[in-house]
Design a protein around this motif. Structure first.
Motif, PDB file in Angstrom:
ATOM      1  N   PHE A  79       0.817  -1.211   0.000  1.00 16.44           N
ATOM      2  CA  PHE A  79       0.000   0.000   0.000  1.00 16.44           C
ATOM      3  C   PHE A  79       0.858   1.271   0.000  1.00 16.44           C
ATOM      4  O   PHE A  79       0.456   2.290  -0.557  1.00 16.44           O
ATOM      5  CB  PHE A  79      -0.996  -0.025   1.158  1.00 16.44           C
ATOM      6  N   VAL A  80       2.051   1.184   0.554  1.00 20.37           N
ATOM      7  CA  VAL A  80       3.015   2.288   0.415  1.00 20.37           C
ATOM      8  C   VAL A  80       3.370   2.435  -1.061  1.00 20.37           C
ATOM      9  O   VAL A  80       3.444   3.546  -1.599  1.00 20.37           O
ATOM     10  CB  VAL A  80       4.272   2.026   1.275  1.00 20.37           C
ATOM     11  N   GLN A  81       3.549   1.300  -1.740  1.00 20.13           N
ATOM     12  CA  GLN A  81       3.881   1.329  -3.164  1.00 20.13           C
ATOM     13  C   GLN A  81       2.725   1.893  -3.995  1.00 20.13           C
ATOM     14  O   GLN A  81       2.943   2.673  -4.923  1.00 20.13           O
ATOM     15  CB  GLN A  81       4.246  -0.080  -3.652  1.00 20.13           C
ATOM     16  N   ILE A  82       1.510   1.522  -3.657  1.00 15.96           N
ATOM     17  CA  ILE A  82       0.348   2.055  -4.383  1.00 15.96           C
ATOM     18  C   ILE A  82       0.300   3.573  -4.245  1.00 15.96           C
ATOM     19  O   ILE A  82       0.048   4.294  -5.215  1.00 15.96           O
ATOM     20  CB  ILE A  82      -0.967   1.409  -3.879  1.00 15.96           C
ATOM     21  N   GLU A  83       0.579   4.073  -3.047  1.00 27.07           N
ATOM     22  CA  GLU A  83       0.577   5.529  -2.870  1.00 27.07           C
ATOM     23  C   GLU A  83       1.700   6.176  -3.674  1.00 27.07           C
ATOM     24  O   GLU A  83       1.510   7.241  -4.273  1.00 27.07           O
ATOM     25  CB  GLU A  83       0.686   5.906  -1.391  1.00 27.07           C
ATOM     26  N   ARG A  84       2.862   5.550  -3.735  1.00 31.22           N
ATOM     27  CA  ARG A  84       3.971   6.070  -4.554  1.00 31.22           C
ATOM     28  C   ARG A  84       3.548   6.150  -6.019  1.00 31.22           C
ATOM     29  O   ARG A  84       3.833   7.127  -6.716  1.00 31.22           O
ATOM     30  CB  ARG A  84       5.200   5.169  -4.431  1.00 31.22           C
ATOM     31  N   ILE A  85       2.864   5.120  -6.483  1.00 35.46           N
ATOM     32  CA  ILE A  85       2.384   5.107  -7.871  1.00 35.46           C
ATOM     33  C   ILE A  85       1.365   6.224  -8.078  1.00 35.46           C
ATOM     34  O   ILE A  85       1.428   6.957  -9.072  1.00 35.46           O
ATOM     35  CB  ILE A  85       1.779   3.734  -8.224  1.00 35.46           C
ATOM     36  N   CYS A  86       0.423   6.354  -7.162  1.00 30.97           N
ATOM     37  CA  CYS A  86      -0.610   7.402  -7.279  1.00 30.97           C
ATOM     38  C   CYS A  86       0.016   8.778  -7.404  1.00 30.97           C
ATOM     39  O   CYS A  86      -0.466   9.615  -8.182  1.00 30.97           O
ATOM     40  CB  CYS A  86      -1.545   7.366  -6.074  1.00 30.97           C
ATOM     41  N   ARG A  87       1.088   9.017  -6.664  1.00 37.02           N
ATOM     42  CA  ARG A  87       1.754  10.325  -6.711  1.00 37.02           C
ATOM     43  C   ARG A  87       2.330  10.622  -8.094  1.00 37.02           C
ATOM     44  O   ARG A  87       2.531  11.774  -8.451  1.00 37.02           O
ATOM     45  CB  ARG A  87       2.867  10.407  -5.668  1.00 37.02           C
ATOM     46  N   GLN A  88       2.602   9.567  -8.860  1.00 43.22           N
ATOM     47  CA  GLN A  88       3.166   9.727 -10.211  1.00 43.22           C
ATOM     48  C   GLN A  88       2.088   9.952 -11.272  1.00 43.22           C
ATOM     49  O   GLN A  88       2.381  10.108 -12.447  1.00 43.22           O
ATOM     50  CB  GLN A  88       4.015   8.503 -10.579  1.00 43.22           C
ATOM     51  N   LYS A  89       0.821   9.938 -10.872  1.00 47.91           N
ATOM     52  CA  LYS A  89      -0.319  10.265 -11.737  1.00 47.91           C
ATOM     53  C   LYS A  89      -0.448   9.364 -12.982  1.00 47.91           C
ATOM     54  O   LYS A  89      -0.491   9.855 -14.115  1.00 47.91           O
ATOM     55  CB  LYS A  89      -0.253  11.739 -12.172  1.00 47.91           C
ATOM     56  N   PRO A  90      -0.545   8.037 -12.792  1.00 40.63           N
ATOM     57  CA  PRO A  90      -0.826   7.175 -13.950  1.00 40.63           C
ATOM     58  C   PRO A  90      -2.248   7.410 -14.451  1.00 40.63           C
ATOM     59  O   PRO A  90      -3.080   7.998 -13.744  1.00 40.63           O
ATOM     60  CB  PRO A  90      -0.679   5.765 -13.367  1.00 40.63           C
ATOM     61  N   ASP A  91      -2.532   6.934 -15.658  1.00 38.90           N
ATOM     62  CA  ASP A  91      -3.886   7.063 -16.211  1.00 38.90           C
ATOM     63  C   ASP A  91      -4.890   6.272 -15.378  1.00 38.90           C
ATOM     64  O   ASP A  91      -6.050   6.658 -15.261  1.00 38.90           O
ATOM     65  CB  ASP A  91      -3.926   6.591 -17.663  1.00 38.90           C
ATOM     66  N   ARG A  92      -4.440   5.149 -14.831  1.00 37.97           N
ATOM     67  CA  ARG A  92      -5.274   4.348 -13.928  1.00 37.97           C
ATOM     68  C   ARG A  92      -4.407   3.276 -13.292  1.00 37.97           C
ATOM     69  O   ARG A  92      -3.280   3.042 -13.714  1.00 37.97           O
ATOM     70  CB  ARG A  92      -6.489   3.745 -14.639  1.00 37.97           C
ATOM     71  N   ILE A  93      -4.961   2.609 -12.272  1.00 34.93           N
ATOM     72  CA  ILE A  93      -4.330   1.440 -11.647  1.00 34.93           C
ATOM     73  C   ILE A  93      -5.304   0.276 -11.786  1.00 34.93           C
ATOM     74  O   ILE A  93      -6.496   0.416 -11.497  1.00 34.93           O
ATOM     75  CB  ILE A  93      -3.998   1.684 -10.163  1.00 34.93           C
ATOM     76  N   ILE A  94      -4.786  -0.854 -12.257  1.00 31.68           N
ATOM     77  CA  ILE A  94      -5.581  -2.083 -12.308  1.00 31.68           C
ATOM     78  C   ILE A  94      -5.104  -2.977 -11.178  1.00 31.68           C
ATOM     79  O   ILE A  94      -3.924  -3.365 -11.138  1.00 31.68           O
ATOM     80  CB  ILE A  94      -5.443  -2.808 -13.664  1.00 31.68           C
ATOM     81  N   LYS A 138      -8.676  -0.691   0.506  1.00 34.70           N
ATOM     82  CA  LYS A 138      -7.546   0.192   0.797  1.00 34.70           C
ATOM     83  C   LYS A 138      -7.098   0.952  -0.446  1.00 34.70           C
ATOM     84  O   LYS A 138      -6.805   2.149  -0.385  1.00 34.70           O
ATOM     85  CB  LYS A 138      -6.379  -0.616   1.387  1.00 34.70           C
ATOM     86  N   CYS A 139      -7.045   0.258  -1.590  1.00 36.70           N
ATOM     87  CA  CYS A 139      -6.612   0.911  -2.831  1.00 36.70           C
ATOM     88  C   CYS A 139      -7.620   1.961  -3.281  1.00 36.70           C
ATOM     89  O   CYS A 139      -7.243   3.009  -3.817  1.00 36.70           O
ATOM     90  CB  CYS A 139      -6.400  -0.117  -3.933  1.00 36.70           C
ATOM     91  N   LYS A 140      -8.886   1.689  -3.045  1.00 32.09           N
ATOM     92  CA  LYS A 140      -9.933   2.645  -3.418  1.00 32.09           C
ATOM     93  C   LYS A 140      -9.737   3.965  -2.674  1.00 32.09           C
ATOM     94  O   LYS A 140      -9.847   5.054  -3.257  1.00 32.09           O
ATOM     95  CB  LYS A 140     -11.301   2.035  -3.103  1.00 32.09           C
ATOM     96  N   ILE A 141      -9.410   3.887  -1.396  1.00 30.20           N
ATOM     97  CA  ILE A 141      -9.165   5.086  -0.589  1.00 30.20           C
ATOM     98  C   ILE A 141      -7.948   5.844  -1.120  1.00 30.20           C
ATOM     99  O   ILE A 141      -7.987   7.066  -1.319  1.00 30.20           O
ATOM    100  CB  ILE A 141      -8.985   4.721   0.897  1.00 30.20           C
ATOM    101  N   LEU A 142      -6.860   5.114  -1.374  1.00 32.14           N
ATOM    102  CA  LEU A 142      -5.634   5.761  -1.858  1.00 32.14           C
ATOM    103  C   LEU A 142      -5.836   6.392  -3.235  1.00 32.14           C
ATOM    104  O   LEU A 142      -5.460   7.545  -3.459  1.00 32.14           O
ATOM    105  CB  LEU A 142      -4.492   4.738  -1.919  1.00 32.14           C
ATOM    106  N   CYS A 143      -6.432   5.642  -4.149  1.00 34.54           N
ATOM    107  CA  CYS A 143      -6.646   6.159  -5.508  1.00 34.54           C
ATOM    108  C   CYS A 143      -7.569   7.368  -5.495  1.00 34.54           C
ATOM    109  O   CYS A 143      -7.329   8.352  -6.197  1.00 34.54           O
ATOM    110  CB  CYS A 143      -7.194   5.064  -6.413  1.00 34.54           C
ATOM    111  N   SER A 144      -8.593   7.312  -4.681  1.00 37.65           N
ATOM    112  CA  SER A 144      -9.542   8.426  -4.583  1.00 37.65           C
ATOM    113  C   SER A 144      -8.842   9.682  -4.076  1.00 37.65           C
ATOM    114  O   SER A 144      -9.089  10.788  -4.575  1.00 37.65           O
ATOM    115  CB  SER A 144     -10.690   8.028  -3.660  1.00 37.65           C
ATOM    116  N   ALA A 145      -7.949   9.527  -3.124  1.00 38.57           N
ATOM    117  CA  ALA A 145      -7.243  10.677  -2.556  1.00 38.57           C
ATOM    118  C   ALA A 145      -6.392  11.401  -3.600  1.00 38.57           C
ATOM    119  O   ALA A 145      -6.185  12.605  -3.518  1.00 38.57           O
ATOM    120  CB  ALA A 145      -6.362  10.226  -1.389  1.00 38.57           C
TER     121      ALA A 145
END
Length: 195
Positions: free
Chosen positions: A19-34, A51-58
């Motif tokens: 989940f730390v990694q997912i947040e790192r990815i989110c900060r890089q602004k990908p088109d989406r996460i699968i 958990k990913c839904k919360i991070l991606c939404s943020a």
């Protein structure tokens, strides 16, 4: 920045907490996460989605549930990603989600998915990859053909162009070749999980 990229998850490739990694990815602004994680049992996968839904939404990043239609519905995740076979088995799913993506492995599959009105298409595998060691890559000519076919069908049906993303051996170094072939971008698993 991960503009023009979809991050596909595989927790086994992470060198830190998932989940730390997912947040790192989110900060890089990908088109989406699968959220792939095919081997997780449903009860654990549900927790990952939550958990990913919360991070991606943020971070304003779209999250797609991979293949698990009922879980996506039960957790009110508006985006689903399916295999071509799953899509053909349940084409009505397209109307049940805001965005429905599909993975294809032939021009014919891409054409049928476009006719059904999917939101985006993932075409692969384009370059050599450890995930598909026994299969030769389809290459950029295949990707160009898929992109051209999907664009033509979009024009014929009067719908907005359906974005095509390449998968398989995609890196920051070959992404420009992918885009030059007509794709909206590429999908990364290993590189995303090890950012």
């Amino acid at each position: 920045m991960m503009e023009h990229l979809i991050a596909v998850t595989d927790r086994n490739l992470c060198q830190r907490d998932f989940f730390v990694q997912i947040e790192r990815i989110c900060r890089q602004k990908p088109d989406r996460i699968i959220l792939r994680e095919k081997d997780l049992p449903d009860d654990i996968y549900i927790k990952y989605v939550q958990k990913c839904k919360i991070l991606c939404s943020a971070y304003g990043i779209p999250l797609s549930v991979n293949g698990r239609i009922e879980i996506a519905k039960s957790l009110s995740v508006p985006d689903i990603h399916l295999s071509y076979q799953a899509l053909i088995g349940r084409p009505e799913v397209i109307s049940e989600f805001s965005h429905t993506g599909v993975s294809i492995h032939s021009v014919e599959e891409a054409a049928q998915a476009a006719r059904l009105g999917v939101s985006y298409i993932i075409a692969g595998h384009i370059f050599a990859t450890d995930c598909k060691k026994d299969l030769p890559p389809r290459g950029l000519p295949f990707l160009r053909n898929v992109c051209r076919t999907v664009l033509n069908i979009s024009a014929q049906t009067g719908q907005s162009p359906i974005p095509v993303y390449a998968i398989g051996g995609i890196s920051f170094y070959n992404l420009s070749q992918v885009i030059a072939s007509g794709a909206a971008g590429g999908c990364m698993m290993s590189a995303a999980m090890q950012l």
